[in-house]
Design a protein around this motif. Structure first.
Motif, mmCIF file in Angstrom:
data_model
loop_
_atom_site.group_PDB
_atom_site.id
_atom_site.type_symbol
_atom_site.label_atom_id
_atom_site.label_comp_id
_atom_site.label_asym_id
_atom_site.label_seq_id
_atom_site.Cartn_x
_atom_site.Cartn_y
_atom_site.Cartn_z
ATOM 1 N N VAL A 5 -2.506 -3.134 9.573
ATOM 2 C CA VAL A 5 -1.092 -2.291 8.856
ATOM 3 C C VAL A 5 -1.553 -2.103 7.317
ATOM 4 O O VAL A 5 -1.214 -0.960 6.711
ATOM 5 C CB VAL A 5 0.174 -2.943 9.051
ATOM 6 N N THR A 6 -1.897 -3.162 6.766
ATOM 7 C CA THR A 6 -1.974 -3.130 5.214
ATOM 8 C C THR A 6 -3.060 -2.129 5.044
ATOM 9 O O THR A 6 -3.301 -1.785 3.905
ATOM 10 C CB THR A 6 -2.444 -4.800 4.997
ATOM 11 N N SER A 7 -4.308 -2.306 5.961
ATOM 12 C CA SER A 7 -5.378 -1.441 5.594
ATOM 13 C C SER A 7 -5.157 0.105 5.837
ATOM 14 O O SER A 7 -5.270 0.845 5.111
ATOM 15 C CB SER A 7 -6.530 -1.577 6.634
ATOM 16 N N GLN A 8 -4.239 0.276 6.584
ATOM 17 C CA GLN A 8 -3.743 1.838 6.729
ATOM 18 C C GLN A 8 -2.694 2.153 5.574
ATOM 19 O O GLN A 8 -2.788 3.236 5.139
ATOM 20 C CB GLN A 8 -2.773 1.842 7.922
ATOM 21 N N VAL A 10 -3.023 0.873 2.553
ATOM 22 C CA VAL A 10 -3.883 1.117 1.251
ATOM 23 C C VAL A 10 -4.803 2.313 1.590
ATOM 24 O O VAL A 10 -4.705 3.094 0.326
ATOM 25 C CB VAL A 10 -5.038 -0.132 1.401
ATOM 26 N N ASP A 11 -5.071 2.762 2.738
ATOM 27 C CA ASP A 11 -5.818 4.127 2.880
ATOM 28 C C ASP A 11 -4.957 5.073 2.499
ATOM 29 O O ASP A 11 -5.439 6.177 2.107
ATOM 30 C CB ASP A 11 -6.205 4.353 4.451
ATOM 31 N N ARG A 12 -3.726 4.955 2.913
ATOM 32 C CA ARG A 12 -2.809 6.343 2.528
ATOM 33 C C ARG A 12 -2.526 6.329 1.010
ATOM 34 O O ARG A 12 -2.296 7.362 0.576
ATOM 35 C CB ARG A 12 -1.274 5.990 3.165
ATOM 36 N N VAL A 13 -2.377 5.109 0.435
ATOM 37 C CA VAL A 13 -2.099 5.141 -1.066
ATOM 38 C C VAL A 13 -3.405 5.804 -1.701
ATOM 39 O O VAL A 13 -3.258 6.418 -2.676
ATOM 40 C CB VAL A 13 -1.948 3.750 -1.573
ATOM 41 N N GLU A 14 -4.668 5.252 -1.387
ATOM 42 C CA GLU A 14 -5.906 5.822 -1.805
ATOM 43 C C GLU A 14 -5.913 7.257 -1.730
ATOM 44 O O GLU A 14 -6.437 8.126 -2.643
ATOM 45 C CB GLU A 14 -7.125 5.203 -1.298
ATOM 46 N N GLU A 15 -5.528 7.877 -0.597
ATOM 47 C CA GLU A 15 -5.521 9.289 -0.051
ATOM 48 C C GLU A 15 -4.545 9.917 -1.160
ATOM 49 O O GLU A 15 -5.151 11.041 -1.813
ATOM 50 C CB GLU A 15 -5.078 9.715 1.193
#
Length: 152
Positions: A5-8, A10-15
């Protein structure tokens, strides 16, 4: 589960950050000059040189040249690049950009207590130099500072 969940997140924030970076890059590319795209930010170097020369040549009057560069050049470039459609004769600059740069500098001068006539003359000088010189970042602060020594 928690790390996924944390990885997802972080991925959305980076996107989202990449999207914002792309938007900023696109907006800057609209107003960036062709030679700046090829050779780097020469305009910034000329601006620093123009401000420095204005200060050494005209001391306190360099204030007017610096303000003209910060207002006339910046506003004219942004407005002209984003909305300008009517080209001025013998240049690639636009009427909309020049008029908005003129208005911005005139307004700042009036608000700082410069007489209307002097504000009109300095703003006109700034708009003409910005529109018709090859490297306005160098010449704009010098020309406006020089004129201000004569009329302010």
């Amino acid at each position: 589960m928690k790390s996924r969940v944390t990885s997802q997140v972080v991925d959305r924030v980076e996107e989202k950050i990449r999207g914002l970076e792309d938007l900023i890059d696109y907006q800057l590319s609209i107003v960036e000059r062709d030679y700046e795209k090829r050779g780097g930010y020469i305009g910034l170097t000329y601006g620093v040189l123009g401000v420095t020369l204005s200060y050494f040549l005209f001391k306190d009057y360099a204030f007017y040249g610096v303000v003209s560069l910060a207002t006339t050049d910046a506003v004219a470039t942004l407005v002209g690049g984003l909305t300008g459609t009517h080209r001025l004769p013998f240049t690639s600059k636009t009427f909309e950009g020049s008029l908005s740069g003129f208005a911005a500098f005139f307004t700042v001068l009036i608000l700082t207590g410069v007489s209307p006539l002097a504000s009109l003359m300095l703003s006109t000088m700034a708009a003409v130099v910005e529109a018709y010189t090859v490297e306005d970042n160098l010449l704009l602060p010098i020309a406006v500072s020089l004129l201000s020594t004569l009329i302010v």
